[in-house]
Motif scaffolding. Sequence first.
Motif, short mmCIF file in Angstrom:
data_model
loop_
_atom_site.label_atom_id
_atom_site.label_comp_id
_atom_site.label_asym_id
_atom_site.label_seq_id
_atom_site.Cartn_x
_atom_site.Cartn_y
_atom_site.Cartn_z
N VAL A 1 0.86 -1.19 0.00
CA VAL A 1 0.00 0.00 0.00
C VAL A 1 0.89 1.23 0.00
N TYR A 2 0.70 2.09 -0.98
CA TYR A 2 1.42 3.38 -0.98
C TYR A 2 0.52 4.42 -0.35
N ARG A 3 1.10 5.19 0.52
CA ARG A 3 0.35 6.29 1.11
C ARG A 3 0.96 7.59 0.63
N GLU B 1 -4.65 6.37 -0.20
CA GLU B 1 -3.98 5.08 -0.13
C GLU B 1 -4.07 4.42 -1.49
N ILE B 2 -2.93 3.96 -1.99
CA ILE B 2 -2.95 3.26 -3.27
C ILE B 2 -2.55 1.82 -3.03
N HIS B 3 -3.46 0.90 -3.33
CA HIS B 3 -3.15 -0.53 -3.15
C HIS B 3 -2.48 -1.02 -4.42
N ALA B 4 -1.15 -1.04 -4.41
CA ALA B 4 -0.41 -1.45 -5.61
C ALA B 4 -0.43 -2.97 -5.76
N LEU B 5 -0.33 -3.66 -4.62
CA LEU B 5 -0.45 -5.13 -4.63
C LEU B 5 -1.52 -5.52 -3.61
N PRO C 1 -1.90 -4.57 -17.51
CA PRO C 1 -2.10 -3.16 -17.82
C PRO C 1 -1.25 -2.26 -16.92
N SER C 2 -1.10 -1.06 -17.40
CA SER C 2 -0.31 -0.08 -16.66
C SER C 2 -0.92 0.16 -15.28
N GLY C 3 -0.08 0.21 -14.28
CA GLY C 3 -0.56 0.48 -12.93
C GLY C 3 -1.07 -0.76 -12.22
N SER C 4 -0.85 -1.95 -12.81
CA SER C 4 -1.41 -3.15 -12.19
C SER C 4 -0.48 -3.74 -11.14
N GLY C 5 0.69 -3.19 -10.94
CA GLY C 5 1.53 -3.63 -9.82
C GLY C 5 2.74 -4.45 -10.21
N LYS C 6 3.04 -4.56 -11.49
CA LYS C 6 4.16 -5.39 -11.95
C LYS C 6 5.49 -4.88 -11.39
N SER C 7 5.74 -3.61 -11.60
CA SER C 7 7.01 -3.04 -11.12
C SER C 7 7.11 -3.17 -9.61
N THR C 8 6.00 -2.94 -8.94
CA THR C 8 6.01 -3.01 -7.49
C THR C 8 6.46 -4.40 -7.03
N LEU C 9 5.91 -5.44 -7.65
CA LEU C 9 6.30 -6.80 -7.27
C LEU C 9 7.78 -7.04 -7.55
N PHE D 1 16.22 -1.53 -14.72
CA PHE D 1 15.18 -0.62 -14.24
C PHE D 1 14.36 -0.07 -15.39
N GLN D 2 13.10 0.18 -15.07
CA GLN D 2 12.20 0.69 -16.10
C GLN D 2 12.70 2.00 -16.70
N PHE D 3 13.34 2.82 -15.86
CA PHE D 3 13.82 4.12 -16.37
C PHE D 3 15.34 4.15 -16.52
N ASP E 1 12.64 -4.84 -15.78
CA ASP E 1 11.39 -4.07 -15.87
C ASP E 1 11.32 -3.43 -17.26
N GLU E 2 10.54 -4.04 -18.13
CA GLU E 2 10.38 -3.56 -19.51
C GLU E 2 11.72 -3.34 -20.22
N PRO E 3 12.49 -4.40 -20.38
CA PRO E 3 13.82 -4.22 -20.97
C PRO E 3 13.75 -3.88 -22.46
N THR F 1 6.79 -6.99 -19.49
CA THR F 1 6.68 -6.43 -20.83
C THR F 1 5.23 -6.03 -21.11
N HIS F 2 5.08 -5.07 -21.98
CA HIS F 2 3.75 -4.71 -22.45
C HIS F 2 3.49 -5.33 -23.81
N ASN F 3 4.53 -6.04 -24.26
CA ASN F 3 4.49 -6.58 -25.61
C ASN F 3 4.00 -8.02 -25.56
N1 LIG Z 1 6.01 5.65 -4.87
C1 LIG Z 1 4.69 5.51 -5.14
N2 LIG Z 1 3.81 6.27 -4.46
C2 LIG Z 1 2.51 6.17 -4.67
N3 LIG Z 1 1.97 5.31 -5.54
C3 LIG Z 1 2.79 4.52 -6.25
C4 LIG Z 1 4.20 4.60 -6.08
N4 LIG Z 1 4.79 3.69 -6.91
C5 LIG Z 1 3.77 3.10 -7.57
N5 LIG Z 1 2.58 3.59 -7.18
C6 LIG Z 1 1.27 3.19 -7.64
O1 LIG Z 1 1.15 1.80 -7.47
C7 LIG Z 1 0.42 1.23 -8.56
C8 LIG Z 1 1.27 0.18 -9.17
O2 LIG Z 1 2.40 0.73 -9.75
P1 LIG Z 1 3.45 -0.08 -10.58
O3 LIG Z 1 4.57 0.82 -10.89
O4 LIG Z 1 3.76 -1.37 -9.88
O5 LIG Z 1 2.62 -0.39 -11.92
P2 LIG Z 1 3.10 -1.17 -13.22
O6 LIG Z 1 2.26 -2.35 -13.33
O7 LIG Z 1 4.55 -1.36 -13.21
O8 LIG Z 1 2.70 -0.12 -14.33
P3 LIG Z 1 3.49 0.29 -15.67
O9 LIG Z 1 3.21 -0.81 -16.64
O10 LIG Z 1 2.86 1.56 -16.07
O11 LIG Z 1 4.90 0.41 -15.31
C9 LIG Z 1 0.13 2.38 -9.50
O12 LIG Z 1 -1.17 2.80 -9.30
C10 LIG Z 1 1.08 3.47 -9.09
O13 LIG Z 1 0.50 4.73 -9.28
#
Ligand SMILES: Nc1ncnc2c1ncn2[C@@H]1O[C@H](COP(=O)(O)OP(=O)(O)OP(=O)(O)O)[C@@H](O)[C@H]1O
Lengths: 235, 787
Positions: free
Chosen positions: A14-16, A21-25, A43-51, A93-95, A165-167, A198-200
């Motif tokens: 959970v990101y605060r 509150e954003i539930h990333a996972l 999809p974008s924002g689904s939590g892949k990078s977070t995991l 890293f993604q960036f 992360d999205e190489p 990947t998004h591909n």
């Molecule tokens: N540092 C942060 N603070 C607040 N919210 C965050 C933070 N990092 C990620 N999030 C949120 O957590 C959710 C998951 O993010 P994440 O980066 O894991 O998505 P993703 O699946 O990798 O998306 P993408 O394909 O766009 O990279 C998103 O809604 C994002 O806005």
Amino acid sequence: MVATVFDVKNLTKVYRSGDVEIHALRGVNMRLREGEMTVLLGPSGSGKSTLLNILGGLDTATSGTATFRDMVLTDMDERELNLYRRDHVGFVFQFYNLIPSLSAEENVSLVTEIAPNPMSPREALDIVGLGERLSHFPSQLSGGEQQRVAIARAIAKRPEVLLCDEPTGALDSKTGVRVLEALAQVNEELGTTTALITHNAAVRAIGHRVFQFGDGKIVQTRANRKRLKPAQVTW
Amino acid sequence: MRPLDRKLIRDFRRLSGQALAIALVMAAGVATLILAVGAYRSLEETRSAYYERYRFADIFASATRAPTHLKQRILQIPGVAAVETRIAEFALLDVAGMVQPATGMAISLPDHRDVTLNRLFVRRGRLPQAGRVDEVAVDESFANAHDMDIAATFSAILNGRKRALRVVGIALSPEFIYALGPGDVIPDPKRFGVMWMSQKSLEAIFDLDGAFNSVSVKLLRNTDEAETIKRLDDLLERYGGSGAYGRKDQQSHAFIDAELKQLQGMARVIPPIFLAVSAFLINMTLMRLIALEREQIGLLKALGYWRRTIVAHYLKLVVVIAGGGILIGFAAGTLLGQGLTRLYGDFFHFPFLIFQRNPDIYVIAAAISLAAAVAGALRALYSVLTQPPAVAMSPPAPIRYRHLGLEHTALFRHVTQLTMMALRHMIRFPVRTGLTILGVAMSVSLLIVALFSLDSIEYMIDATFFRADRQDATITFVDERPLSVMQAVERLPGVLRAEPFRSVPVRLRHGHLHRKIAISGKPPETDLSRVLDLNLQPVILPEAGLVLSEHVANELNVRPGQRLEVEVLEGRRAKLSLPVSQIIQTYLGMAVYMDNAALSEILDESVQVSGAHIAYDGAATEELFEAVKNLPAVSAIALQKTSLARFRETLAQTIYIMTTVYIALSGVIAFGVVYNSARIQLSERSREFASLRVLGFTRNEVSRVMFTELATLVLLAIPLGYLIGYGFASVVVKSFESDLYRMPFVIAPSTYAVASIVVLIAAGFSALMVHRRINRLDLVSALKTRE
Ligand SMILES: Nc1ncnc2c1ncn2[C@@H]1O[C@H](COP(=O)(O)OP(=O)(O)OP(=O)(O)O)[C@@H](O)[C@H]1O
Ligand SMILES: [Mg+2]
């Protein structure tokens, strides 16, 4: 029976930010096996990078557990996580996150410096096809080239696990394929457990298994009955 | 080479302009402390060595005529280590090429032996030979003021007779580091000089065979000075003693002490302020500089670098910058300190200089600066290192700007989107904005601290020379004269008006506090030499009671209505108790006034005068001076305009120099701070600016966003700087106080203006540099990589 490298149970994050509150996972369960190449889609924002960040020891979970072999990542302190990152993980890293004041070669040597059994920075850059661009600075490289430097940096230490992360996010089909071939090569020859986001959709075919993400959860896991070689993939 | 070290070198090169600016701010703080404390300590040490080596006496007394054998009795006073008796007399001098008369103090030197106290340092030539009436050694400042060298001649009226004198030596004495002529408030070596002559000669000239009229005493350590003074007074009383006094009341000592105290005060108050401000600015700047590295710090951590390695990496950068700053500060502080010591040494006419370079001050200055720098870096590092690498590395989330709620008001109707952008940015980061404002304000405040003393001095000059003592000249008689002498004074050529004054040496006592001082008797209402109250309004002297200057009242801890014991140190030596009627203001010297008629009454004598303040017609100056030179009754004439000019000259050699150094250093700090603020701001926003450029905004438009921000910050900082500067200055002004000066606390509008202008110029210069960088902003790479 193949050994489990990563074991993830009920993982939440959970990101605060302020009062939001954003539930990333929202409770992720998964296992990655020794030598396995897995693809994370969603999809974008689904939590892949977070995991991936949590698996790479770059971020901490809110609840649940994640283990790497016999190490419980979610219980480790700052120091132990650093040691874990240093000794076991290669991360793309993604960036990209290259150091702007260091050349391509120096960016890679930043890792080979502290790794126990690295290849030479030159070798790693050769693998991603940048052997000719050793002394160029990030600002002199295209986005895709920067991404390949980031990959060279990740594989140069011959890590046990490679988390990407999205190489291929910024790459055209031809260079993308070369990068994927490099990753596949490391995976096969060194038995590196690899997870790549990947998004591909076309890329999914190169993994042993594919995890489909949706809204902070794994909504589908599929094993590829027939894996494609990177060369067979196009987009 | 390790990649991290490479990064270090490249980062350093990239930041070199900023690094230099930071180093200079630091150097300014360090240098201030070293130069001020170094100069003060060197001069203090030089003076005490001078006193020591040349045996400067501890107690001084004069009498009209005391027999030589009294010397033995004085030596027997417990605690007395050495005694030197001599003849000391004032004389009017006639020096070729000088229209105005000068005054000399003739002092006898023992024949056939060296003087034991207040020894002379002979710069050139030799001392006069025994019995040679025409030979003199003169004080170096007097010689310099008149371009006199060995064999120069001049004449002096000694005991009513004009004599030709020949310079055989040029000397310095610890007793006359500062030689103050009678009636003068400031030393003027052109108009007052000390000359040493053979004892035999002076005995003959002044009919003082087998007698002396001046005595110096050296005490053993830990001797009770007051007790010795009392015994000496008892011994001399019969011989017309006018009250012995210690070093505290010895003019030269008091003067140099006041100067050193002032230097010390400046060293104690101003450099710590400078150092503290520069430390704060360094701390803030480095914190922001390191904070810019957030993503790279996160990356290094993500790659598995240990915290200590990362911290060490950045500390190296900080230490190189700080080390550079400290070294520059050491060098500048040492050199400036030495230069200043030399200037003051010349000014004080020390025969030699001792440079004090105590390591403590270097260590303190370096430690404070380094600690501030390291703390700033650590604070930034800590805040990044405690975040998970994933968070530190992620690109800054798009900023959530707030609406200002003012967009639609009349004020903002014509404001462009770009201006709005600048204002929103400042409000979005209140802490950062606040710190920048505070930093710039601090540099404004330093400028005010450096500049305001000049305002206070001007005010003091105006009050002293133009509101209180408005006479053109002050004539002092050889001895007291009846009031009728005023008619003669008024008849002198060119004299327009004349006011008598009486000067009576007394010792004032209140409880255990006492000072030797002169009471000035004046007509109750005066027009030339006026007494001014605390609001600088003219005072009519009361019929009875004393009027004390605020400083004297503080020294003796008395308030109006309380009584003081007054011990008259001449004539019948009356002991009286007099009430304090009023406290008045004088910024120079120590003053006690009384109605002259009342003073005569308590002295039980008819009204006497010691001299006169006069106003004269400038056209008749030469005739007047000629007449005065030939009047045996006149021992000295002090010229107000010359005094003022000398006063300014003295200040020019002391406070002004110091102030100039401080102004220069605060200017450096102002530039360093504003420039760094602008550069860091640019770094923080280079991506945003590149995006704007890509969107089609011109370079000038983008620069304008920066300028709007910078201008707003600076304009907000300036008034805040006024406030902080006012606070600092009010602390500093107290450190200036001594027996000789009191500084009124005045900050003139021009000081605020100059401080603002310096900072605005610094801002303009920084804006120009930033504008050039914006012009060179490589759009593609700024968007591709984050710096
Ligand atoms: N540092 C942060 N603070 C607040 N919210 C965050 C933070 N990092 C990620 N999030 C949120 O957590 C959710 C998951 O993010 P994440 O980066 O894991 O998505 P993703 O699946 O990798 O998306 P993408 O394909 O766009 O990279 C998103 O809604 C994002 O806005
Ligand atoms: Mg992602």
